[in-house]
Design an enzyme around this catalytic site. Structure first.
Site, mmCIF file in Angstrom:
data_model
loop_
_atom_site.group_PDB
_atom_site.id
_atom_site.type_symbol
_atom_site.label_atom_id
_atom_site.label_comp_id
_atom_site.label_asym_id
_atom_site.label_seq_id
_atom_site.Cartn_x
_atom_site.Cartn_y
_atom_site.Cartn_z
ATOM 1 N N ASN B 72 0.827 -1.196 0.000
ATOM 2 C CA ASN B 72 0.000 0.000 0.000
ATOM 3 C C ASN B 72 0.859 1.243 0.000
ATOM 4 O O ASN B 72 1.968 1.263 0.526
ATOM 5 C CB ASN B 72 -0.937 0.021 1.211
ATOM 6 C CG ASN B 72 -0.279 0.634 2.436
ATOM 7 O OD1 ASN B 72 -0.189 1.860 2.564
ATOM 8 N ND2 ASN B 72 0.216 -0.212 3.328
ATOM 9 N N CYS B 133 6.113 5.626 8.782
ATOM 10 C CA CYS B 133 5.298 5.597 7.564
ATOM 11 C C CYS B 133 6.215 5.710 6.349
ATOM 12 O O CYS B 133 6.944 6.697 6.211
ATOM 13 C CB CYS B 133 4.275 6.724 7.528
ATOM 14 S SG CYS B 133 3.358 6.723 5.967
#
Lengths: 294, 309
Positions: B72, B133
């Protein structure tokens, strides 16, 4: 919204590589609306890992009866990859893990007098449920003969659901790209022809199919100021709006982008945002979508 | 009836009824799954990563399935701090489950600002400081790859909040135990590991990367052995409690993490496949404890310390 195992009642190849699967799903049949989808786990294990989304294709008319075996929902799918390949091999009597109904569904304006449903290839899947819903609704003015259906396919043997729409009383027109059945050309070409020959009052256009087709329909309906609703697809993760994987670019209603051409490449940051196909869609207004330049 | 075994754990001072939490980014703001899952039975809910300003996220395609995995690159799409507090937290507050807010930023000051603001918000049980992230241009993982950077950021956040600080670590480093140690030195109360390893997939028909952002974070069963190894390494080197995650699909997977040294676990990608997974895994752990006559889930993590290479 419900998740659980349902029984496969049938899984038939209705055209080359196109299958219609019927599921005994009282939890879904009573609740589902045209344009919504089911998120299907095609295997018990984790290969493939994710669920696969399929439009609700047809809902048993008998969902109000008590016998749960008659409370059925159908999906129509094309074998396009690993997931659908496995699904096509699933046998009658086996159980299938489904999650649904998900998404928003089509909107049916109460004052609609005419509807044109445009299907491109396997995009016909949600439109049969829509025709069913329009014809069966007591709240709508629109008569079944004012439901015009355009079915577009590459060739005759890939034309799907012609008889099913006729049984509902719809006006059905077929376009085949090779000219082997009906109009020779695309569904969009036939749509243009239909618009030019007939004068429609209080018309709503509904479409599902390849992105290139939807983009052209959006251009036509935008130019002629006809309201249009498009059922889109995208790679989905969760199906319930949590993972934000199936983003689609839309115009901001307040931004400058509102009336500008729907071309993603030229848009300012402030003029667009992303919506979730699974939760905010899969049905979107044709005028809100920002199309990719490919 | 009293449960036969104890499933409750305490991580960084946060008491949880079950060691099974739901991982950030895989459970939205809780409301998305509420129709399907009894949120009162989860160990804790970790929210989608929150930034000071709302973020649109990355262009699509954002996800692609790979062998036993999911890549993702969402790009931290979120509603922003103030809308989160006003519109998302009140819903979560209705449940008797700890709410841990995952926080992220492009600059240190943003982490500090969010922490200071959430310190005053009663509904929040703890902060998961996202220094991992992999899908944003600035910030995120940038803050999690060097010990000095981690220590400095954590200590800055530590100064402005008394909330439990859980530092979420990236596996995209040479030595994750050193980063975990830096999180402890900075004043962190626990570590979450692992966030997603960076990966990539190519669409050979279009001859382009499958993700619009080219690279993305890999999750799902494919990463479990890597995650497990890292949890075990950190457990043996660092005192902080560990929330183990990375490809947990079943109770057996979760138990592996607990035995390796995790105090709690978080499930992520499996939520997309089976929304009830966290609850089923919790029940599976309970059954395992009963079957093996282990009275307390907290006994499991002692095992990892005995394993020697």
């Amino acid at each position: 919204m419900w998740q659980g195992k349902v029984r496969i009642l049938s899984n038939e190849e209705v055209a080359p590589d196109c299958f219609r699967m019927r599921l005994e799903a009282p939890e879904i049949a009573g609740e589902a609306r045209a344009g919504q989808f089911l998120h299907v786990r095609v295997v018990v294990g984790y290969s493939p890992l994710l669920r696969r989304p399929f439009s609700v294709h047809r809902i048993s008319e008998k969902f109000k009866v008590k016998d749960s075996r008659l409370q059925n929902v159908e999906i129509l799918y094309e074998v396009a990859g690993k997931g659908t390949m496995i699904l096509s091999g699933r046998q009658v009597g086996e159980e299938l893990d489904i999650l649904g109904p998900l998404g928003n569904g089509f909107d049916l304006p109460g004052d609609m007098e005419t509807a044109i449903l445009i299907a491109g290839g396997i995009g016909v899947a949600p439109l049969l449920a829509l025709a069913q819903e329009i014809v069966q609704s007591s709240k709508l003015k629109v008569q079944s003969k004012k439901v015009h259906v355009i079915i577009g396919a590459k060739m005759k043997k890939l034309v799907l659901c012609e008889e099913e729409f006729k049984e509902l009383g719809c006006q059905v027109r077929v376009a085949s790209e090779d000219g082997s059945l009906g109009y020779s050309g695309t569904a969009v070409g036939l749509f243009k022809e239909l618009l030019s020959t007939l004068n429609f009052e209080l018309l709503t256009v509904y479409a599902c199919g390849p992105e290139v087709m939807l983009k052209k329909i959006a251009e036509i309906t935008s130019e002629k100021k006809i309201p249009a609703q498009l059922s889109l697809e995208g790679r989905m993760g969760c199906g319930v709006g949590a993972c934000l994987g199936c983003a689609i670019k839309v115009k901001n209603s307040k931004g400058k982008g509102k009336d500008s051409p729907a071309d993603g490449g030229q848009m300012e940051e402030a003029d667009f945002s992303y919506k979730r196909i699974c939760k905010d869609g899969p049905v979107f207004g044709a005028d809100e979508v920002v199309w990719n330049r490919r | 009836m009293e449960p036969k075994v104890n499933l409750s754990v305490k991580v960084a001072g946060i008491k949880m009824r079950s060691p099974v939490m739901v991982a950030s980014g895989t459970f939205g703001y809780g409301e998305e799954y509420e129709p399907l899952v009894n949120l009162n039975q989860l160990g804790a809910i970790v929210t989608k990563g929150i930034t000071v300003q709302p973020r649109k996220g990355n262009p699509p395609p954002r996800i692609v399935e790979t062998s036993s995995g999911l890549l993702n690159s969402i790009g931290l799409e979120n509603v922003g701090l103030e809308i989160f507090i006003k519109e998302k937290l009140p819903f979560l507050q209705r449940f008797n489950t700890p709410i841990i807010v995952n926080i992220c930023g492009e600059k240190e000051e943003e982490y500090v600002h969010i922490s200071e603001r959430l310190d005053k918000v009663e509904a929040v049980s703890g902060l998961e400081v996202n220094v991992s992230c992999p899908n944003v241009e600035k910030g995120g993982m940038e803050f999690g790859r060097e010990t000095g950077t981690v220590r400095r950021l954590v200590s800055k956040v530590r100064k402005v909040t008394k909330l439990p600080l859980i530092i979420k670590l990236t596996p995209n480093v040479t030595d994750i135990t050193a980063i975990a140690q830096a999180a402890e030195d900075g004043g962190g109360d626990a570590v979450s590991l692992i966030n997603t390893p960076l990966g990539m997939a190519v669409d050979i028909e279009r001859r382009k990367p499958s993700l619009a952002n080219v690279t993305g974070g890999l999750s799902g069963p494919a990463i479990k052995p890597v995650a497990l190894r890292m949890v075990w390494e950190v457990a043996n080197m660092v005192k902080l409690p560990i929330i183990g995650m990375g490809g947990i699909m079943t109770a057996e997977d979760a138990i592996e993490f607990l035995l390796a040294g995790a105090t709690a676990v978080a499930v992520g990608t499996v939520n997309f496949v089976n929304p009830s997974a966290a609850l089923e895994i919790s029940r599976g752990i309970e059954e395992y404890l009963v079957k093996n006559k282990i009275r307390d889930v907290n006994k499991l993590r002692d095992y990892g310390a005995r394993w020697k290479k």
